[in-house]
Design an enzyme around this catalytic site. Structure first.
Site, mmCIF file in Angstrom:
data_model
loop_
_atom_site.group_PDB
_atom_site.id
_atom_site.type_symbol
_atom_site.label_atom_id
_atom_site.label_comp_id
_atom_site.label_asym_id
_atom_site.label_seq_id
_atom_site.Cartn_x
_atom_site.Cartn_y
_atom_site.Cartn_z
ATOM 1 N N ASP A 104 3.410 -9.828 -0.915
ATOM 2 C CA ASP A 104 4.686 -11.312 -0.942
ATOM 3 C C ASP A 104 6.306 -9.765 -0.743
ATOM 4 O O ASP A 104 5.943 -8.722 0.011
ATOM 5 C CB ASP A 104 4.334 -11.502 -2.543
ATOM 6 C CG ASP A 104 4.539 -10.247 -3.216
ATOM 7 O OD1 ASP A 104 3.510 -9.615 -3.293
ATOM 8 O OD2 ASP A 104 4.505 -10.090 -4.492
ATOM 9 N N ASP B 126 8.543 -3.329 2.996
ATOM 10 C CA ASP B 126 7.886 -3.046 2.206
ATOM 11 C C ASP B 126 6.643 -4.333 1.710
ATOM 12 O O ASP B 126 7.164 -5.474 1.952
ATOM 13 C CB ASP B 126 8.649 -3.205 0.549
ATOM 14 C CG ASP B 126 8.383 -3.451 -0.514
ATOM 15 O OD1 ASP B 126 6.551 -3.171 -0.773
ATOM 16 O OD2 ASP B 126 8.476 -3.558 -1.816
ATOM 17 N N GLU C 144 2.600 -9.064 -5.895
ATOM 18 C CA GLU C 144 2.787 -7.615 -6.819
ATOM 19 C C GLU C 144 4.250 -7.270 -7.485
ATOM 20 O O GLU C 144 4.888 -6.750 -8.121
ATOM 21 C CB GLU C 144 2.813 -6.664 -5.128
ATOM 22 C CG GLU C 144 2.388 -5.009 -5.574
ATOM 23 C CD GLU C 144 4.172 -4.175 -5.549
ATOM 24 O OE1 GLU C 144 3.979 -3.106 -6.126
ATOM 25 O OE2 GLU C 144 5.098 -4.945 -5.156
ATOM 26 N N GLU C 145 5.096 -8.634 -6.858
ATOM 27 C CA GLU C 145 6.861 -7.852 -6.940
ATOM 28 C C GLU C 145 7.111 -8.788 -7.953
ATOM 29 O O GLU C 145 8.416 -8.720 -8.102
ATOM 30 C CB GLU C 145 7.820 -8.445 -5.465
ATOM 31 C CG GLU C 145 7.826 -7.883 -4.166
ATOM 32 C CD GLU C 145 7.678 -5.805 -4.030
ATOM 33 O OE1 GLU C 145 8.267 -5.844 -5.308
ATOM 34 O OE2 GLU C 145 8.243 -5.522 -3.393
ATOM 35 N N GLU D 219 1.903 0.998 0.821
ATOM 36 C CA GLU D 219 3.229 1.196 0.055
ATOM 37 C C GLU D 219 3.947 1.868 0.651
ATOM 38 O O GLU D 219 3.848 3.011 1.884
ATOM 39 C CB GLU D 219 3.187 1.637 -1.447
ATOM 40 C CG GLU D 219 2.956 0.075 -1.666
ATOM 41 C CD GLU D 219 3.888 -0.286 -2.329
ATOM 42 O OE1 GLU D 219 5.033 -0.557 -1.577
ATOM 43 O OE2 GLU D 219 3.174 -1.750 -3.669
#
Length: 390
Positions: A82, A112, A144-145, A169
């Site tokens: 995501d 990212d 994750e965000e 990352e």
């Protein structure tokens, strides 16, 4: 078995072209399924055994495995599919159309961290799968965000074949073995509205919040005196007063005030202990005002602080391959959730965190070759070498 993939830049372009925004606001939230399905197609072309784990809201995790089906001690290469939302009007190009310019690939997720999957698959394509003595896993998660729902949904048996995990990352190709945690809390003080000409008619929530803020600043000072880690650029835990709202008119006693805070604990500090501390201390701060009510609620589950030992085998291997000493960062990742599943974890990837969440996000092309070499070296060390790394 077909082992042909599109060129790496074409893979990055295809991933960026599939929007997968993750957001706590349902108006902007999107499924990541198009990204997961594309990764599954590419992984299967390389001979990976692919499993898709459905999640809520039409989202999914991908867990793909290459090499022996039995045994563990292998390697997982993990990342999130995501992205954050973006402001297209602030970009100089379409965020969902990757463009290559001046030695960079621009696009939402280029750093990212959609490019990581292209790099991981490119590295895997250079390995003879029949040479794998231990499994190679590719793990792609959702959300994750926003909520970390994808990482939280991973099961111990899904990662059991992997002894170690590298999360890609953007770290500027430097290994990261520690990061701070992330907590976001909403603090509400409810009082009683009334005419401002007579304070006895009400209970002022802003005045109560003033006492709450004073106590928060005292807590911050105490935490920073007690906890310190020189490995971090900001070596102490931070507590930020991020947003405050209260009242509606100067001639009305304020009946409600709300404050949102961000707290970043160091490794060794427990999130639930900190939440209990906040509720107890802030409640005590308002004991003298029985007409004021306090509530403290978490805005999301939080990300624990993360640490892998400096002498861990994976840390040493990543330092050797990257020619950089392992360090610490203040931003959060999925590392603590994977680490809790018993997998030794390091964060290491191409790109820079400074480009993440920004207009005109980009991946430096000069990172592509060394990043692929690092990933290939990790696969060789943990999946092909005659004996596991110490």
């Amino acid at each position: 078995m077909a082992r042909r993939l599109p060129p790496l830049c074409e893979m990055v372009r295809a991933l960026i072209a599939r929007p997968s925004v993750s957001c706590t606001d349902p108006r902007f939230d999107q499924s990541n399924r198009a990204v997961v399905d594309l990764l599954a197609e590419w992984a299967e072309a390389l001979g990976f055994r692919v499993a898709i784990q459905p999640l809520e809201h039409g989202k999914a995790n991908l867990i793909a495995s290459l090499g022996p089906e039995e045994g563990g001690e292998g390697l997982a290469l993990s990342g999130h599919t995501d992205t954050v939302p973006c402001d297209p009007d602030r970009w100089h190009s379409d965020p969902f159309t990757a463009i290559e310019k001046e030695g960079r690939i621009y696009g939402l997720g280029s750093a990212d961290m959609k490019s990581f999957f292209a790099l991981a698959l490119a590295a895997a394509s250079e390995i003879d799968p029949t040479a794998l003595r231990r499994p190679l896993l590719l793990v792609a998660t959702a959300d994750e965000e926003s909520s970390m729902a994808g990482a939280k949904a991973l099961l111990p048996e899904q990662l059991a074949p992997a002894r170690c995990c590298v999360i890609g990352e953007p770290t500027g190709l430097k290994p990261i073995r520690m990061h701070k945690g992330v907590m976001m809390e909403s603090i509400r003080v409810r009082g009683q509205a009334g005419h401002s000409s007579d304070p006895s008619l009400g209970a002022n929530a802003i005045e109560g919040m003033h006492r709450v803020i004073s106590e928060l600043l005292a807590i911050r000072e105490e935490l920073q005196e007690r906890y310190r880690n020189p490995a971090f650029a900001v070596p102490v835990p931070t507590l930020n007063l991020g947003a405050i709202h209260g009242g509606d008119n100067p001639n009305r006693i304020c009946g409600h005030c709300e404050l949102s805070i961000d707290l970043r604990p160091l490794p060794g500090m427990d999130i639930e202990d900190l939440r209990s501390l906040l509720k107890r201390r802030l409640g005590q701060a308002l004991l003298a005002s029985p007409r004021l009510e306090l509530s403290v609620e978490s805005l999301f589950g939080g990300v624990p602080a993360f640490e892998t030992r400096a002498d861990a085998g994976l840390v040493r291997c990543c330092e050797h391959l990257s020619h950089a000493r392992a360090g610490a960062v203040s931003f959060g990742t999925e590392a603590p959730f994977l680490s809790r599943l018993g997998v030794e974890t390091v964060v290491l990837g191409a790109g820079h965190i400074e480009q993440a969440h920004q207009p005109d996000e980009y991946l430096p092309l000069e990172h592509v070759e060394p990043a692929t070499a690092i990933l290939r070296g990790l696969i060789e060390r943990y999946c092909i070498a005659p004996v596991p790394a110490p």
